[in-house]
Scaffold this motif. Structure first.
Motif: not given
Length: 135
Positions: A89-105
């Motif tokens: 839910s905090r994102g990550g280094t490779n996932f800085g775009h806000g929509e990544w937070r908590g994203y069910d890949f």
């Protein structure tokens, strides 16, 4: 991951590139070289999922495999992510775009491909490939 198909596709999601392979039930790899396609993760989830679909299609085309013969997908992604493929839910280094937070890949990729997906979050074993039990 059990099914009636004969092949599994391995997708490795990276911060800049996707890598892929195809393996048969006997453990033979059908692609004999490294192939990379842009991951588009910096553009957000929708672009990254489309890029993974393109990688999947590229893998089966290069391997000469009919899509109907694929029984599942092994998926490897950097995190932080849960074992089920949900990005922190905090994102990550490779996932800085806000929509990544908590994203069910995993679920998004399953929906896109219409195939079961098994996730192996990267845990320092990057470059060692996707491990999937094909029996």
């Amino acid at each position: 991951m059990n099914g009636s198909g004969a092949y599994v596709v391995g997708l490795d999601n990276g911060g800049t590139a996707h890598k892929f392979t195809v393996m048969d039930r006997d453990g033979n790899f059908l692609i004999d070289r490294l192939v990379e396609l842009p991951s588009r993760v910096t553009e957000g989830p929708a672009a990254a999922i489309r890029a993974l679909r393109d990688a999947f299609e590229g893998a089966i085309e290069l391997a000469g495999v009919d899509r109907r013969a694929v029984f599942g997908v092994g998926f490897d992604t950097p995190g932080p992510a849960t074992a089920d493929g949900v990005i922190s839910s905090r994102g990550g280094t490779n996932f800085g775009h806000g929509e990544w937070r908590g994203y069910d890949f995993r679920t998004a990729l399953e929906d896109e491909l219409g195939l079961p997906v098994v996730v192996k979050p990267q845990d320092g074993n990057q470059g060692k490939g996707v491990t999937v039990n094909v029996t």
